[in-house]
Design a protein around this motif. Sequence first.
Motif: not given
Length: 839
Positions: A479-484, A814-816
Amino acid sequence: HLPMAFNTTNPLIQVEDDRTGLSVETLKRALADNLFYLQGKFPAIATKNDCYMALAYTIRDRLLQRWLNTFQTYLNCDNRVVCYLSAEYLLGPHLGNNLINLGLWEPVQQAVEESGLSLDELIDIEEEPGLGNGGLGRLAACFMDSLATLEIPAIGYGIRYEFGIFDQEIKDGWQVEITDKWLQLGNPWEIARPESAVLVKLGGHTEPYTDDQGNYRVRWIAGSLVKGIPYDTPILGYKVSTANNLRLWKSEAAESFDFQRFNVGDYYGAVQDKMSSENLTKVLYPNDEQIQGKELRLAQQYFFVSCSLQDMIRIHLSDNPTLENFHEHFAVQMNDTHPSIAVAELMRLLVDEHHYEWQRAWAITEATFGFTNHTLLPEALEKWSLPLFGEMLPRHLEIIYEINQRFLDQVRMKYPNDGDRLARLSIIDEAGEKSVRMAYLATVGSHAINGVAALHSQLVKETILKDFYELWPEKFSNKTNGVTPRRWMVLSNPRLSNLISSRIGDGWIKNLDELKQLEPFADLAGFRQDWCKVKREVKQDLARYIHTRTDLVVNPDSLFDVQVKRIHEYKRQHLNILHVIHLYLQIKNNPNLDVTPRTFIYGGKAAPGYFTAKLIIKLINSVADVVNNDPTIGDRLKVIFLPDYNVKFGQRVYPAADLSEQISTAGKEASGTGNMKFSMNGALTIGTLDGANIEIREEVGAENFFLFGLTTPEVEKTLAEGYQPWEYYNNNANLKAVVDLINSGFFSHGDTALFRPLMDSLLGQDPYLVFADFQAYVDCQNQVGEAYKDQENWARMAILNVARMGKFSSDRTIREYAEDIWAIKPVVIELEDLCPDGQ
Ligand code: 8GP
Ligand code: PLP
């Protein structure tokens, strides 16, 4: 003190309307009302903080309806709820973010200004809750934002540290730690819920007994009891009515006084228990990627996990007859191993307290938990020595033995006669000092295990959890990270956000893939001009900030070359400063050299006990002292170490960067999230093929990314072949000149011993291959310098970086998780009054 901040001292109070109304007039009245009645001040004596508090309460009033409706809706629906268990939340200030998510920025700004105040100033006054160390804690905060924005039912559980991450000051070039006092002036965003307190046991012993039905059971007789008080903070989604709950636990004494002791006159002894209970949540351990095998740390972990699971069980039983379907109601995600004692605690609650049969309890437990790994560094992998563990959690140790035995039986079945494999897989490490391996406990107790970027997830499967992967390949995923983008673009970079929205609308804020529509604009000279104008203004803002903080003047037209993150050898801030020294030498040797003027900006905290990291900070500051004061260098090089890197400072610095330094040794940075924040704000990256850099480069295009350095397999090979850093030193005149200059005492007023430990470690072992990557880095930096001279093309590349960052929204991440791990669906929150009749 503010002179006459508001133009009314005697507000007309209309409670209903003042708490909910959104017109400028109502907001002004609410502000004055809160100042008077909550802060107990009138304008002439109000401090700026009083005004901030009054405004914060004004905004909190306006989100309460959402918060309560969200809570009510979750109680009444059958949907699953995600419980995110994290020992850290690096939230950053709430006020500005809440204004954006509520869509209230404009009217509030007007109301504040018409009250004689400045919104920017009030926003700036807020002390940030620094309840985390770095990447892992900040990720938890981005996830909470995305969960709410995606309308996913979620509760964040954690610890309400009284003292968060320390404040950093720089004295004589060295880091000095100052206690963080974020709660000192009050926290308007939280609500304490003492009525929902829970009790947590610690220590003592266990004893077997037979219950009325003749079943064998175990009872845990605790040595002490601690009370957990929940403090709730609303986490708003962006332009939706969802306000999820962040529930942080504070420890208190179960009884304030030990009356027996008190009665025999031992007053101090009686108060002691109260003090030691409160100590539990006093302070965040400031170690990033380094375990702290301290008793108190284990107590913190167990305390918040037990409070949270008891809370979930209480919520569940309020609407369900049994815990049989607990896992259908809750998906619990463990943010690294810090909460992994949850596996044993849920088993204890199910088996000992609710009398479930072991196998059923285990099925519920496994179906409930997911586990995310955030680091492969061996020094960060948590393990607890058996004696320490057994003394504090005697029942859990028994349960872990039982889990392990049943698990190893499974392994025996699949791999008969493979004793080595059993030893490798055992949750109990029998080699040396016997210990519980927490990552193994988490892995065995979870139905899903993930890493945080593609390379990292692959390495998890090949290294630390290899044997588990062979056993259960289906449990593992990436699950590759992301930022808002709300905090990290809209809030922190309004200029750029407005420019983007002026061309493609504002749909990208919720659907970051829409940034793709910017691509064609990269070819429009007019747009590039607007782009550069925005960048320059943002850089000027930072230059002003640097000036107020350090008295240094920096040239906003120079290339802002930025490395901000925790200071760690694997992140290689020392590689960066070696390059600075190299450039300095080049100019000194050739004073007319045409170099691209650069401002090197550093920020980051070192763990207080991490000597080498602290010495790197000292080196950066020592180089800064020399370079910034050398008249022959002039405007061409400036080196700044900005103290106290935190979320607030991040919000200023990511938008202003031209170049993002992501130069970790390949294979060491699990993902990185700072790399995403830079790129989203139009910085180009100089980086290795590590963590999410790889995916960023794939997205933005290799031609828009400055790549250098050894790859992960090359790193492994180099080390395996007996890496000799001093050979690089001997064979590379540039490197030798740099190292010799440091060793000569040039940056330390003749003190040749000061930087010796660092230099000796680089020459002797250099485990992070700084020397091996030095020349490649210098060459790549030369390309950067050349590329920056073509501002048109640089702008083009920057625009394409932003346009192609859609993947790195935490909404996508988050969808993942929601689809693959939690099997959870959004629930829309309606915004009608809970009691429309005012009943
Ligand atoms: C960090 C990783 O180092 C970073 O690459 C990643 O982006 C981030 O987690 C979020 O996934 N790890 C930590 O911050 C970490 O392990 N911290 C623990 C000691 C607190
Ligand atoms: N600390 C703060 C305050 C941050 O905002 C970030 C950004 O994600 C980090 C630490 C992590 O930075 P990096 O991913 O560069 O290690």
